[in-house]
Enzyme design. Structure first.
Site, mmCIF file in Angstrom:
data_model
loop_
_atom_site.group_PDB
_atom_site.id
_atom_site.type_symbol
_atom_site.label_atom_id
_atom_site.label_comp_id
_atom_site.label_asym_id
_atom_site.label_seq_id
_atom_site.Cartn_x
_atom_site.Cartn_y
_atom_site.Cartn_z
ATOM 1 N N GLY A 20 -5.474 -2.833 -11.997
ATOM 2 C CA GLY A 20 -6.454 -1.801 -11.676
ATOM 3 C C GLY A 20 -6.155 -0.486 -12.388
ATOM 4 N N MET A 21 -7.203 0.282 -12.683
ATOM 5 C CA MET A 21 -7.004 1.566 -13.378
ATOM 6 C C MET A 21 -6.166 2.512 -12.511
ATOM 7 S SD MET A 21 -9.845 3.999 -15.186
ATOM 8 C CE MET A 21 -10.883 4.255 -13.761
ATOM 9 N N LEU A 22 -6.564 2.690 -11.273
ATOM 10 C CA LEU A 22 -5.798 3.562 -10.381
ATOM 11 C C LEU A 22 -4.507 2.876 -9.918
ATOM 12 C CD1 LEU A 22 -5.441 6.102 -8.690
ATOM 13 C CD2 LEU A 22 -6.965 5.094 -6.967
ATOM 14 N N ASP A 46 -2.751 -14.394 -2.198
ATOM 15 C CA ASP A 46 -4.152 -14.431 -1.778
ATOM 16 C C ASP A 46 -4.284 -13.472 -0.593
ATOM 17 O OD1 ASP A 46 -6.636 -14.900 -0.774
ATOM 18 O OD2 ASP A 46 -6.469 -17.094 -0.735
ATOM 19 N N ALA A 70 -10.473 -3.125 -5.135
ATOM 20 C CA ALA A 70 -11.837 -2.831 -4.670
ATOM 21 C C ALA A 70 -12.842 -3.544 -5.546
ATOM 22 C CB ALA A 70 -12.101 -1.328 -4.712
ATOM 23 N N THR A 72 -15.671 -2.512 -7.613
ATOM 24 C CA THR A 72 -16.022 -1.173 -8.104
ATOM 25 C C THR A 72 -17.274 -1.140 -8.991
ATOM 26 O OG1 THR A 72 -14.456 -1.485 -9.920
ATOM 27 C CG2 THR A 72 -13.660 -0.279 -8.006
ATOM 28 N N TYR A 135 -22.445 -0.408 -2.612
ATOM 29 C CA TYR A 135 -21.048 -0.033 -2.881
ATOM 30 C C TYR A 135 -20.591 1.054 -1.893
ATOM 31 C CZ TYR A 135 -17.131 2.335 -5.191
ATOM 32 O OH TYR A 135 -15.920 2.938 -5.462
ATOM 33 N N LYS A 139 -17.769 0.663 1.082
ATOM 34 C CA LYS A 139 -16.551 1.488 1.118
ATOM 35 C C LYS A 139 -16.463 2.261 2.439
ATOM 36 C CE LYS A 139 -13.900 2.081 -1.746
ATOM 37 N NZ LYS A 139 -12.630 1.376 -2.062
#
Ligand SMILES: NC(=O)c1ccc[n+]([C@@H]2O[C@H](COP(=O)([O-])OP(=O)(O)OC[C@H]3O[C@@H](n4cnc5c(N)ncnc54)[C@H](OP(=O)(O)O)[C@@H]3O)[C@@H](O)[C@H]2O)c1
Length: 295
Positions: A20-22, A46, A70, A72, A135, A139
């Site tokens: 993930g980017m973050l 899992d 997430a 995204t 989305y 969230k």
């Protein structure tokens, strides 16, 4: 809110930390701060299999879970609501229960898209959410499932408009397009809080260190429209491309986005102990440190 524990975790497990980017930025920031940190992906465990998750937590014994997993893809979520809710609402709930049972701290990330954008001023964590998209709604459901638990070490951070190394993002995409075209049209009537993932990760570590808990906003300083962000990136890259402002109606998307989702940091700054720098400064660092994005 703050915990009596004013210290960093000993061992952190970052879900989504491998890809993930973050997540990747969180792994680096925690390690830089001296925290023993494991980056996990769905190839390692899992998340939705309670036994598998239990075994994984038994094996690694973290005292802090960081959820950077997430769904995204904001537009695609309109057509895949079950998958969006599975990742953005059911998963946080499962992790929350695991954290509650084991007494772990839990960091979870949420979004500015929980708001409808009608406020006309930056949003505080206490402002009423009213998501406009699947989305955003998924969230929000994730936030709410965590808040319903008794988790004294829960930190939910709403962030926004992320750019950073390791994965494609709005800034990177704009630079790729600007390298190929003489003119780009970008939406100028949606405003938000552009945020560098590595700055957000450092901020998160500072909040953990200071024992911050609860629901907070976590973004760089300043605000921008998508057009301002794009134009600044193109200017910094020295690309010969005109970036023209257009209204939202000129760029129809599957999901409706809030016109204003700027996040107010006034509750976060005292807990972090500093004010995050302006997004323009963060953008300079992103462009200097990752020159490949300028194509
Ligand atoms: N990006 C933004 O502009 C933005 C804005 C506001 C809030 N946020 C929030 O910030 C957090 C991090 O976002 P991000 O942009 O860093 O996300 P990202 O780069 O898209 O990473 C999402 C992570 O979720 C994992 N994932 C996705 N689908 C999965 C599945 N079916 N099973 C298991 N893992 C799965 C991905 O792993 P794989 O790559 O291995 O599939 C990846 O590690 C999220 O909570 C997001 O809602 C992001």
């Amino acid at each position: 809110m703050s915990l009596p524990v004013m210290k960093l975790p000993t061992k952190a497990l970052v879900l989504g930390g491998a890809n993930g980017m973050l997540g990747r930025a969180m792994v680096s920031a925690l390690r830089e701060a001296g925290v023993d940190t494991l980056a996990a992906s769905s190839a390692d465990v899992d998340y939705f299999d309670a036994d598998d998750l239990d075994d994984f937590l038994d094996e690694h014994e973290p005292d802090c879970l960081v959820n950077a997993v997430a769904y995204t893809q904001v537009d695609q979520a309109e057509d895949q609501p079950e998958e969006a809710y599975r990742l953005n609402a059911s998963l946080p709930a499962l992790l929350g229960v695991a954290a509650e049972e084991r007494g772990l701290r839990l960091v979870h990330f949420s979004t500015d898209f929980v708001f409808d954008g009608k406020k006309g001023a930056p949003y505080l964590p206490t402002d009423e959410p009213n998501p406009l998209s699947v989305y955003g709604a998924s969230k929000l459901a994730g936030e709410q499932s965590l808040q319903a638990l008794d988790l004294p070490g829960l930190l939910v951070l709403r962030t926004a408009w992320l750019f950073g190394p390791g994965k494609t993002n709005f800034v990177r995409r704009i630079l790729e397009l600007a390298a190929e075209r003489k003119e780009l049209k970008v939406v100028a009537d949606q405003f938000g809080s552009p945020t560098l993932t590595t700055d957000l990760a450092r901020l998160t570590v500072a909040l953990l260190k200071n024992g911050a808990t609860g629901l907070l906003h976590a973004v760089n300083s300043g605000q921008a429209s998508w057009h301002e962000l794009a134009a600044e990136a193109v200017r910094l890259a020295g690309l010969d491309c005109r970036v023209l402002p257009i209204p939202t109606s000129g760029y129809p998307t599957r999901a409706v986005r809030p016109a204003n989702s700027v996040l107010d940091m006034k509750d976060t700054v005292p807990l972090a102990g500093y004010t995050p720098r302006h997004w323009r400064e963060a953008l300079v660092e992103y462009m200097e440190s990752f020159p490949t994005v300028t194509v």
